[in-house]
Design a protein around this motif. Structure first.
Motif, PDB file in Angstrom:
ATOM      1  N   GLN A  59       0.825  -1.203   0.000  1.00  0.00           N
ATOM      2  CA  GLN A  59       0.000   0.000   0.000  1.00  0.00           C
ATOM      3  C   GLN A  59       0.864   1.258   0.000  1.00  0.00           C
ATOM      4  O   GLN A  59       0.557   2.224  -0.700  1.00  0.00           O
ATOM      5  N   SER A  60       1.950   1.249   0.754  1.00  0.00           N
ATOM      6  CA  SER A  60       2.867   2.389   0.760  1.00  0.00           C
ATOM      7  C   SER A  60       3.498   2.581  -0.613  1.00  0.00           C
ATOM      8  O   SER A  60       3.569   3.697  -1.131  1.00  0.00           O
ATOM      9  N   TYR A  61       3.947   1.482  -1.208  1.00  0.00           N
ATOM     10  CA  TYR A  61       4.561   1.554  -2.531  1.00  0.00           C
ATOM     11  C   TYR A  61       3.553   2.048  -3.566  1.00  0.00           C
ATOM     12  O   TYR A  61       3.878   2.894  -4.402  1.00  0.00           O
ATOM     13  N   ASN A  62       2.326   1.541  -3.501  1.00  0.00           N
ATOM     14  CA  ASN A  62       1.284   1.976  -4.446  1.00  0.00           C
ATOM     15  C   ASN A  62       0.973   3.455  -4.316  1.00  0.00           C
ATOM     16  O   ASN A  62       0.659   4.116  -5.306  1.00  0.00           O
ATOM     17  N   SER A  63       1.052   3.983  -3.105  1.00  0.00           N
ATOM     18  CA  SER A  63       0.721   5.393  -2.907  1.00  0.00           C
ATOM     19  C   SER A  63       1.804   6.335  -3.431  1.00  0.00           C
ATOM     20  O   SER A  63       1.510   7.478  -3.748  1.00  0.00           O
ATOM     21  N   ILE A  64       3.051   5.868  -3.545  1.00  0.00           N
ATOM     22  CA  ILE A  64       4.125   6.761  -4.003  1.00  0.00           C
ATOM     23  C   ILE A  64       4.581   6.483  -5.427  1.00  0.00           C
ATOM     24  O   ILE A  64       5.242   7.312  -6.026  1.00  0.00           O
ATOM     25  N   SER A  65       4.217   5.345  -5.986  1.00  0.00           N
ATOM     26  CA  SER A  65       4.712   4.984  -7.314  1.00  0.00           C
ATOM     27  C   SER A  65       3.620   5.068  -8.375  1.00  0.00           C
ATOM     28  O   SER A  65       2.593   4.393  -8.266  1.00  0.00           O
ATOM     29  N   PRO A  66       3.841   5.866  -9.422  1.00  0.00           N
ATOM     30  CA  PRO A  66       2.855   5.921 -10.501  1.00  0.00           C
ATOM     31  C   PRO A  66       2.910   4.673 -11.403  1.00  0.00           C
ATOM     32  O   PRO A  66       1.984   4.415 -12.144  1.00  0.00           O
ATOM     33  N   LEU A  67       3.980   3.898 -11.312  1.00  0.00           N
ATOM     34  CA  LEU A  67       4.126   2.737 -12.189  1.00  0.00           C
ATOM     35  C   LEU A  67       3.048   1.692 -11.947  1.00  0.00           C
ATOM     36  O   LEU A  67       2.488   1.125 -12.885  1.00  0.00           O
ATOM     37  N   ILE A  68       2.754   1.434 -10.684  1.00  0.00           N
ATOM     38  CA  ILE A  68       1.738   0.436 -10.344  1.00  0.00           C
ATOM     39  C   ILE A  68       0.374   0.898 -10.839  1.00  0.00           C
ATOM     40  O   ILE A  68      -0.368   0.131 -11.463  1.00  0.00           O
ATOM     41  N   LYS A  69       0.025   2.141 -10.568  1.00  0.00           N
ATOM     42  CA  LYS A  69      -1.270   2.667 -10.996  1.00  0.00           C
ATOM     43  C   LYS A  69      -1.388   2.627 -12.514  1.00  0.00           C
ATOM     44  O   LYS A  69      -2.439   2.263 -13.060  1.00  0.00           O
ATOM     45  N   PHE A  70      -0.320   2.981 -13.204  1.00  0.00           N
ATOM     46  CA  PHE A  70      -0.331   2.969 -14.668  1.00  0.00           C
ATOM     47  C   PHE A  70      -0.480   1.547 -15.200  1.00  0.00           C
ATOM     48  O   PHE A  70      -1.244   1.303 -16.136  1.00  0.00           O
ATOM     49  N   SER A  71       0.226   0.593 -14.595  1.00  0.00           N
ATOM     50  CA  SER A  71       0.112  -0.791 -15.054  1.00  0.00           C
ATOM     51  C   SER A  71      -1.288  -1.338 -14.806  1.00  0.00           C
ATOM     52  O   SER A  71      -1.837  -2.056 -15.643  1.00  0.00           O
ATOM     53  N   HIS A  72      -1.910  -0.981 -13.674  1.00  0.00           N
ATOM     54  CA  HIS A  72      -3.284  -1.412 -13.408  1.00  0.00           C
ATOM     55  C   HIS A  72      -4.233  -0.803 -14.430  1.00  0.00           C
ATOM     56  O   HIS A  72      -5.116  -1.483 -14.962  1.00  0.00           O
ATOM     57  N   PHE A  73      -4.042   0.479 -14.725  1.00  0.00           N
ATOM     58  CA  PHE A  73      -4.914   1.167 -15.678  1.00  0.00           C
ATOM     59  C   PHE A  73      -4.810   0.545 -17.077  1.00  0.00           C
ATOM     60  O   PHE A  73      -5.829   0.245 -17.701  1.00  0.00           O
ATOM     61  N   THR A  74      -3.596   0.330 -17.551  1.00  0.00           N
ATOM     62  CA  THR A  74      -3.437  -0.227 -18.901  1.00  0.00           C
ATOM     63  C   THR A  74      -3.928  -1.673 -18.966  1.00  0.00           C
ATOM     64  O   THR A  74      -4.534  -2.085 -19.963  1.00  0.00           O
ATOM     65  N   ARG A  75      -3.694  -2.450 -17.922  1.00  0.00           N
ATOM     66  CA  ARG A  75      -4.193  -3.827 -17.902  1.00  0.00           C
ATOM     67  C   ARG A  75      -5.712  -3.840 -17.895  1.00  0.00           C
ATOM     68  O   ARG A  75      -6.346  -4.596 -18.620  1.00  0.00           O
ATOM     69  N   LEU A 100      -5.839  -4.309  -4.806  1.00  0.00           N
ATOM     70  CA  LEU A 100      -5.876  -2.942  -5.323  1.00  0.00           C
ATOM     71  C   LEU A 100      -6.081  -2.864  -6.831  1.00  0.00           C
ATOM     72  O   LEU A 100      -6.478  -1.836  -7.347  1.00  0.00           O
ATOM     73  N   ARG A 101      -5.832  -3.955  -7.524  1.00  0.00           N
ATOM     74  CA  ARG A 101      -5.912  -3.901  -8.983  1.00  0.00           C
ATOM     75  C   ARG A 101      -7.324  -3.989  -9.514  1.00  0.00           C
ATOM     76  O   ARG A 101      -7.577  -3.629 -10.643  1.00  0.00           O
ATOM     77  N   TRP A 102      -8.265  -4.485  -8.731  1.00  0.00           N
ATOM     78  CA  TRP A 102      -9.591  -4.792  -9.268  1.00  0.00           C
ATOM     79  C   TRP A 102     -10.637  -3.698  -9.196  1.00  0.00           C
ATOM     80  O   TRP A 102     -11.520  -3.656 -10.052  1.00  0.00           O
ATOM     81  N   PRO A 103     -10.655  -2.793  -8.233  1.00  0.00           N
ATOM     82  CA  PRO A 103     -11.735  -1.794  -8.192  1.00  0.00           C
ATOM     83  C   PRO A 103     -11.868  -0.983  -9.490  1.00  0.00           C
ATOM     84  O   PRO A 103     -12.987  -0.712  -9.924  1.00  0.00           O
ATOM     85  N   GLY A 104     -10.760  -0.615 -10.097  1.00  0.00           N
ATOM     86  CA  GLY A 104     -10.830   0.134 -11.356  1.00  0.00           C
ATOM     87  C   GLY A 104     -11.493  -0.659 -12.463  1.00  0.00           C
ATOM     88  O   GLY A 104     -12.323  -0.135 -13.221  1.00  0.00           O
ATOM     89  N   LEU A 105     -11.148  -1.945 -12.569  1.00  0.00           N
ATOM     90  CA  LEU A 105     -11.765  -2.796 -13.586  1.00  0.00           C
ATOM     91  C   LEU A 105     -13.248  -2.969 -13.303  1.00  0.00           C
ATOM     92  O   LEU A 105     -14.080  -2.883 -14.213  1.00  0.00           O
ATOM     93  N   PHE A 106     -13.604  -3.203 -12.051  1.00  0.00           N
ATOM     94  CA  PHE A 106     -15.021  -3.362 -11.710  1.00  0.00           C
ATOM     95  C   PHE A 106     -15.805  -2.102 -12.068  1.00  0.00           C
ATOM     96  O   PHE A 106     -16.935  -2.173 -12.543  1.00  0.00           O
ATOM     97  N   HIS A 107     -15.193  -0.957 -11.846  1.00  0.00           N
ATOM     98  CA  HIS A 107     -15.868   0.310 -12.152  1.00  0.00           C
ATOM     99  C   HIS A 107     -16.137   0.444 -13.654  1.00  0.00           C
ATOM    100  O   HIS A 107     -17.255   0.784 -14.056  1.00  0.00           O
ATOM    101  N   ILE A 108     -15.131   0.189 -14.488  1.00  0.00           N
ATOM    102  CA  ILE A 108     -15.350   0.358 -15.924  1.00  0.00           C
ATOM    103  C   ILE A 108     -16.275  -0.733 -16.476  1.00  0.00           C
ATOM    104  O   ILE A 108     -17.035  -0.480 -17.406  1.00  0.00           O
TER     105      ILE A 108
END
Length: 117
Positions: A59-75, A100-108
């Motif tokens: 959770q700490s890493y996800n909050s500071i790194s845009p790489l994880i968020k970007f990879s979740h978004f593109t996936r 953390l990876r699934w809420p975005g997919l569920f939303h779309i």
């Protein structure tokens, strides 16, 4: 036999086999003993503490790194496009961790227009 041929550190099918074997063991034991406990309390407590540390670190890493968020978004976008025209979706995640990876997919997926039959 399933337990001997599977590994919790193997591929996804092997992991499914591990969970299936544990469920079968629990079922058989509960039929005879009427109770089922996993290992010992101490092992469970240590595993929970370790999982909590891993979860906090991720959770700490996800909050500071845009790489994880970007990879979740593109996936999620790739999955969304691949599912175009499909009415139902089944997701099986064998390594969900904190999920953390699934809420975005569920939303779309929930925002897709529904087909009326």
């Amino acid at each position: 036999m399933i337990s001997e041929l599977s590994s919790p550190f193997g591929s996804s099918p092997e992991l499914v086999a591990v969970y299936f074997a544990e469920a079968l063991q629990a079922r058989i034991i509960s039929l005879y003993i009427r109770t089922y406990t996993l290992l010992t309390f101490k092992t469970k407590t240590l595993a929970l503490a370790q999982n909590q540390k891993i979860c906090n670190a991720l959770q700490s890493y996800n909050s500071i790194s845009p790489l994880i968020k970007f990879s979740h978004f593109t996936r999620n976008q790739a999955i969304f496009q691949a599912l175009e025209g499909e009415e139902t979706v089944r997701i099986i995640d064998l390594d969900i961790m904190q999920g953390l990876r699934w809420p975005g997919l569920f939303h779309i997926l929930a925002s897709r227009p529904r087909k009326i039959k």
